[in-house]
Design a protein around this motif. Structure first.
Motif, PDB file in Angstrom:
ATOM      1  N   ALA A  48      -1.933  16.091  -1.843  1.00  0.00           N
ATOM      2  CA  ALA A  48      -3.386  16.262  -1.944  1.00  0.00           C
ATOM      3  C   ALA A  48      -3.772  17.727  -1.788  1.00  0.00           C
ATOM      4  CB  ALA A  48      -4.083  15.415  -0.883  1.00  0.00           C
ATOM      5  N   HIS A  49      -3.073  18.428  -0.910  1.00  0.00           N
ATOM      6  CA  HIS A  49      -3.334  19.858  -0.718  1.00  0.00           C
ATOM      7  C   HIS A  49      -3.034  20.634  -1.999  1.00  0.00           C
ATOM      8  CE1 HIS A  49      -3.512  23.782   1.178  1.00  0.00           C
ATOM      9  NE2 HIS A  49      -2.296  24.038   0.722  1.00  0.00           N
ATOM     10  N   ARG A  50      -1.921  20.298  -2.664  1.00  0.00           N
ATOM     11  CA  ARG A  50      -1.564  20.962  -3.916  1.00  0.00           C
ATOM     12  C   ARG A  50      -2.620  20.675  -4.988  1.00  0.00           C
ATOM     13  NH1 ARG A  50       3.588  22.671  -4.993  1.00  0.00           N
ATOM     14  NH2 ARG A  50       3.525  21.816  -7.114  1.00  0.00           N
ATOM     15  N   TRP A  51      -3.114  19.431  -5.019  1.00  0.00           N
ATOM     16  CA  TRP A  51      -4.131  19.093  -6.005  1.00  0.00           C
ATOM     17  C   TRP A  51      -5.396  19.927  -5.794  1.00  0.00           C
ATOM     18  CZ3 TRP A  51      -5.654  17.267 -10.420  1.00  0.00           C
ATOM     19  CH2 TRP A  51      -7.002  16.960 -10.601  1.00  0.00           C
ATOM     20  N   VAL A  69       0.836  -1.205   0.000  1.00  0.00           N
ATOM     21  CA  VAL A  69       0.000   0.000   0.000  1.00  0.00           C
ATOM     22  C   VAL A  69       0.867   1.250   0.000  1.00  0.00           C
ATOM     23  CG1 VAL A  69      -1.699   1.325   1.312  1.00  0.00           C
ATOM     24  CG2 VAL A  69      -1.947  -1.164   1.110  1.00  0.00           C
ATOM     25  N   GLU A  70       1.899   1.240   0.818  1.00  0.00           N
ATOM     26  CA  GLU A  70       2.759   2.425   0.885  1.00  0.00           C
ATOM     27  C   GLU A  70       3.525   2.643  -0.414  1.00  0.00           C
ATOM     28  OE1 GLU A  70       2.925   4.894   3.043  1.00  0.00           O
ATOM     29  OE2 GLU A  70       1.170   3.887   3.884  1.00  0.00           O
ATOM     30  N   ALA A  71       3.998   1.543  -1.029  1.00  0.00           N
ATOM     31  CA  ALA A  71       4.709   1.669  -2.298  1.00  0.00           C
ATOM     32  C   ALA A  71       3.763   2.197  -3.380  1.00  0.00           C
ATOM     33  CB  ALA A  71       5.294   0.322  -2.711  1.00  0.00           C
ATOM     34  N   ALA A  72       2.517   1.714  -3.379  1.00  0.00           N
ATOM     35  CA  ALA A  72       1.527   2.215  -4.342  1.00  0.00           C
ATOM     36  C   ALA A  72       1.222   3.687  -4.091  1.00  0.00           C
ATOM     37  CB  ALA A  72       0.247   1.376  -4.237  1.00  0.00           C
ATOM     38  N   ARG A  73       1.205   4.062  -2.825  1.00  0.00           N
ATOM     39  CA  ARG A  73       0.955   5.466  -2.493  1.00  0.00           C
ATOM     40  C   ARG A  73       2.074   6.362  -3.049  1.00  0.00           C
ATOM     41  NH1 ARG A  73      -0.662   4.730   2.491  1.00  0.00           N
ATOM     42  NH2 ARG A  73      -2.871   4.995   2.000  1.00  0.00           N
ATOM     43  N   ASP A  74       3.300   5.899  -2.969  1.00  0.00           N
ATOM     44  CA  ASP A  74       4.423   6.659  -3.532  1.00  0.00           C
ATOM     45  C   ASP A  74       4.266   6.809  -5.043  1.00  0.00           C
ATOM     46  OD1 ASP A  74       5.614   6.986  -1.075  1.00  0.00           O
ATOM     47  OD2 ASP A  74       6.954   5.263  -1.286  1.00  0.00           O
ATOM     48  N   ARG A  75       3.878   5.714  -5.709  1.00  0.00           N
ATOM     49  CA  ARG A  75       3.693   5.781  -7.160  1.00  0.00           C
ATOM     50  C   ARG A  75       2.544   6.710  -7.531  1.00  0.00           C
ATOM     51  NH1 ARG A  75       4.977  -0.111  -9.904  1.00  0.00           N
ATOM     52  NH2 ARG A  75       6.891  -0.540  -8.708  1.00  0.00           N
ATOM     53  N   ALA A  76       1.486   6.636  -6.771  1.00  0.00           N
ATOM     54  CA  ALA A  76       0.334   7.501  -7.036  1.00  0.00           C
ATOM     55  C   ALA A  76       0.683   8.968  -6.814  1.00  0.00           C
ATOM     56  CB  ALA A  76      -0.842   7.094  -6.138  1.00  0.00           C
ATOM     57  N   ARG A  77       1.497   9.218  -5.802  1.00  0.00           N
ATOM     58  CA  ARG A  77       1.930  10.596  -5.522  1.00  0.00           C
ATOM     59  C   ARG A  77       2.733  11.155  -6.705  1.00  0.00           C
ATOM     60  NH1 ARG A  77       4.360   9.479  -1.296  1.00  0.00           N
ATOM     61  NH2 ARG A  77       2.664   9.921   0.186  1.00  0.00           N
ATOM     62  N   THR A  78       3.635  10.343  -7.234  1.00  0.00           N
ATOM     63  CA  THR A  78       4.427  10.769  -8.393  1.00  0.00           C
ATOM     64  C   THR A  78       3.536  11.028  -9.598  1.00  0.00           C
ATOM     65  OG1 THR A  78       6.340   9.504  -7.629  1.00  0.00           O
ATOM     66  CG2 THR A  78       6.290  10.098  -9.956  1.00  0.00           C
ATOM     67  N   LYS A  79       2.601  10.130  -9.837  1.00  0.00           N
ATOM     68  CA  LYS A  79       1.681  10.282 -10.972  1.00  0.00           C
ATOM     69  C   LYS A  79       0.820  11.525 -10.822  1.00  0.00           C
ATOM     70  CE  LYS A  79      -0.578   8.990 -14.685  1.00  0.00           C
ATOM     71  NZ  LYS A  79       0.046   9.043 -16.037  1.00  0.00           N
ATOM     72  N   GLN A 104      -7.008  11.617  -2.580  1.00  0.00           N
ATOM     73  CA  GLN A 104      -7.457  11.091  -1.294  1.00  0.00           C
ATOM     74  C   GLN A 104      -6.528   9.972  -0.816  1.00  0.00           C
ATOM     75  OE1 GLN A 104     -11.518   9.601  -1.243  1.00  0.00           O
ATOM     76  NE2 GLN A 104     -11.022   8.153   0.378  1.00  0.00           N
ATOM     77  N   PHE A 105      -6.124   9.104  -1.736  1.00  0.00           N
ATOM     78  CA  PHE A 105      -5.254   7.984  -1.407  1.00  0.00           C
ATOM     79  C   PHE A 105      -3.876   8.479  -0.973  1.00  0.00           C
ATOM     80  CE2 PHE A 105      -2.218   4.719  -3.131  1.00  0.00           C
ATOM     81  CZ  PHE A 105      -2.473   3.737  -2.182  1.00  0.00           C
ATOM     82  N   VAL A 106      -3.372   9.480  -1.674  1.00  0.00           N
ATOM     83  CA  VAL A 106      -2.024  10.000  -1.403  1.00  0.00           C
ATOM     84  C   VAL A 106      -2.006  10.806  -0.107  1.00  0.00           C
ATOM     85  CG1 VAL A 106      -0.291  11.630  -2.221  1.00  0.00           C
ATOM     86  CG2 VAL A 106      -1.296   9.982  -3.808  1.00  0.00           C
ATOM     87  N   GLY A 107      -2.946  11.740   0.030  1.00  0.00           N
ATOM     88  CA  GLY A 107      -3.011  12.576   1.228  1.00  0.00           C
ATOM     89  C   GLY A 107      -1.855  13.563   1.330  1.00  0.00           C
ATOM     90  N   GLY A 108      -1.767  14.235   2.450  1.00  0.00           N
ATOM     91  CA  GLY A 108      -0.650  15.132   2.747  1.00  0.00           C
ATOM     92  C   GLY A 108      -0.552  16.326   1.822  1.00  0.00           C
ATOM     93  N   GLY A 153       1.571  14.286  -9.245  1.00  0.00           N
ATOM     94  CA  GLY A 153       2.390  15.461  -9.511  1.00  0.00           C
ATOM     95  C   GLY A 153       2.626  15.689 -10.990  1.00  0.00           C
ATOM     96  N   ARG A 154       2.904  14.595 -11.722  1.00  0.00           N
ATOM     97  CA  ARG A 154       3.194  14.721 -13.151  1.00  0.00           C
ATOM     98  C   ARG A 154       1.956  15.018 -13.986  1.00  0.00           C
ATOM     99  NH1 ARG A 154       7.210   9.459 -13.957  1.00  0.00           N
ATOM    100  NH2 ARG A 154       9.061  10.346 -12.946  1.00  0.00           N
ATOM    101  N   SER A 155       0.825  14.473 -13.578  1.00  0.00           N
ATOM    102  CA  SER A 155      -0.394  14.566 -14.390  1.00  0.00           C
ATOM    103  C   SER A 155      -1.307  15.709 -13.971  1.00  0.00           C
ATOM    104  CB  SER A 155      -1.166  13.244 -14.318  1.00  0.00           C
ATOM    105  OG  SER A 155      -0.370  12.170 -14.753  1.00  0.00           O
ATOM    106  N   MET A 156      -0.914  16.464 -12.972  1.00  0.00           N
ATOM    107  CA  MET A 156      -1.806  17.490 -12.434  1.00  0.00           C
ATOM    108  C   MET A 156      -2.317  18.458 -13.502  1.00  0.00           C
ATOM    109  SD  MET A 156      -1.262  19.846  -9.033  1.00  0.00           S
ATOM    110  CE  MET A 156      -0.765  18.418  -8.063  1.00  0.00           C
ATOM    111  N   PRO A 157      -1.454  19.044 -14.362  1.00  0.00           N
ATOM    112  CA  PRO A 157      -1.985  19.968 -15.380  1.00  0.00           C
ATOM    113  C   PRO A 157      -3.007  19.311 -16.300  1.00  0.00           C
ATOM    114  CG  PRO A 157       0.388  20.189 -15.187  1.00  0.00           C
ATOM    115  CD  PRO A 157       0.008  18.982 -14.392  1.00  0.00           C
ATOM    116  N   GLU A 158      -2.732  18.072 -16.719  1.00  0.00           N
ATOM    117  CA  GLU A 158      -3.649  17.358 -17.603  1.00  0.00           C
ATOM    118  C   GLU A 158      -4.951  17.043 -16.900  1.00  0.00           C
ATOM    119  OE1 GLU A 158      -3.941  12.922 -19.650  1.00  0.00           O
ATOM    120  OE2 GLU A 158      -2.015  13.671 -18.894  1.00  0.00           O
TER     121      GLU A 158
END
Length: 399
Positions: free
Chosen positions: A108-111, A4-14, A101-105, A16-21
């Motif tokens: 999530a605030h930036r999103w 779960v934590e490793a997936a959370r890290d991947r989701a956080r990266t995604k 929601q999954f990433v949090g912190g 950040g990268r996909s936010m404009p799109e």
């Protein structure tokens, strides 16, 4: 196995990268799927507790978020020694909000902050398909603004859209709360917002032209006795003076300290502003002596100057000068890591020594003035000698 934590890290990266799109365009479901790489039977047998803990983590997440857009996909595995097992194989996220929601912190605030501000921009400026490139280019800047600053930037953009301005200086903009300092800080973002809204020509601001300071070191060349001149670059290019030698020095104090030299002019190079200096006609026609700080940026500027001017000699930028003044060294805060194609072999050796010593810097004003002046005079004499040879008519040609 992706925990779960490793997936959370991947989701956080995604995220950040996909936010404009994701902010700019409606998303097809799901927006993100992460393969969980379940264990093989052999891995389960080697450490059953780890496998159980991994699967339990995903089961607990599914129970916790069963009403959200996070879906854990399970499959059955038939193993000869372990038996029938259901294992999580993928986790799907229906929408960007679910990823946040999954990433949090902070992510999530930036999103949420980006989503809110993008929506305000979309409504205020009626921006549709061009919102994505705007956010890709200026998203971090938009996020960094305080709420008050964002409101002011958006308000100024709307005002300029509705009241096109032409040929004004920053301090003349008639917008409440917008002075020249504010406009300098936010100008790029305001212009980007106007471009995205289709009003790129709503404002044409006249910037103060970069000024160049130079001293005419030969009294006989001074028009009306004028020896210390500061003027816009375009006017300096048209200035009537014909020196044989031009000193380009990096620091203003050095410029002001130079004594008279027959046939010479000295220019304040002002760091990377040497680009402007190199386009002055009377500089191109002279022999140029460059004296900069003994650091990586000094050599970067020298190389840049030589990319425009063929005849440039450096002075007091050699290894001996560097080592003779070791007690005057300071650290270079942000050294230049590039390679410079226009340096001579001795200059490259000196730059390598600067880096080997830990990115040190010897500022030109730290060199004792008498010693520096002696070297400047030698370089000047050499330049004048070669200038005379260059200007001397060849045999068989008319003088």
């Amino acid at each position: 196995m992706i925990t779960v934590e490793a997936a959370r890290d991947r989701a956080r990266t995604k995220l950040g990268r996909s936010m404009p799109e994701w902010v700019a365009e409606p998303q097809m479901e799901p927006v993100l799927t992460i393969a969980l790489k379940p264990p093989t039977e052999r891995q389960v047998l080697l450490d059953q507790n780890v496998s159980v803990e991994w699967a339990t983590g995903w089961r607990l997440l599914e129970q916790k978020d069963q009403v959200s857009g996070i879906h854990v996909e399970w499959e059955s595995r038939s193993w000869s020694r372990v038996g029938q097992q259901r294992v999580p194989v993928r986790v799907h996220f229906r929408a960007p909000d679910d990823v946040a929601q999954f990433v949090g912190g902070e992510a999530a605030h930036r999103w949420r902050r980006m989503s809110d501000r993008a929506q305000k921009i979309r409504i205020a400026l009626d921006i549709g398909t061009v919102l994505r490139p705007l956010l890709s280019q200026r998203g971090n800047r938009i996020l960094a603004l305080s709420d008050a600053a964002f409101t002011q930037v958006l308000g100024a953009t709307m005002w300029l859209r509705d009241h096109p301005q032409n040929l004004m200086r920053p301090r003349q903009l008639p917008i409440r709360g917008v002075d020249s300092k504010w406009f300098t800080e936010h100008r790029v973002l305001v212009q980007s917002l106007l471009n995205a809204a289709g009003f790129s020509e709503a404002i044409t601001v006249l910037d103060a032209e970069t000024r160049i300071r130079f001293r005419i070191l030969d009294p006989s060349l001074r028009p009306g006795g004028l020896g210390d001149v500061t003027a816009p670059a375009s006017e300096v290019r048209g200035f009537t003076v014909s020196p044989s030698v031009v000193f380009v020095v990096e620091n203003l104090e050095t410029l002001l300290s130079l004594p008279d030299f027959p046939g010479a002019v000295a220019i304040h190079g002002s760091g990377y502003a040497v680009d402007l200096v190199s386009h002055i006609t009377w500089v191109k026609q002279a022999r140029v002596i460059y004296w900069g700080d003994l650091d990586s940026h000094g050599f970067a500027i020298l190389s840049k100057l030589r990319s425009h001017l063929f005849d440039v000699t450096s002075v007091l930028m050699d290894e001996k000068t560097l080592l003779d003044h070791r007690d005057m060294w300071v650290g270079e805060p942000k050294p230049h890591r590039g390679r410079f194609s226009k340096l001579t072999l001795p200059e490259e050796t000196t730059l390598a020594r600067i880096r080997d010593e830990g990115d040190v810097r010897l500022e030109q004003e730290r060199i004792p003035w008498e010693a520096a002046l002696t070297q400047l005079m030698r370089s000047y004499d050499h330049a004048m000698e070669h200038s005379s040879v260059r200007d001397r008519p060849r045999e068989g040609r008319e003088a």
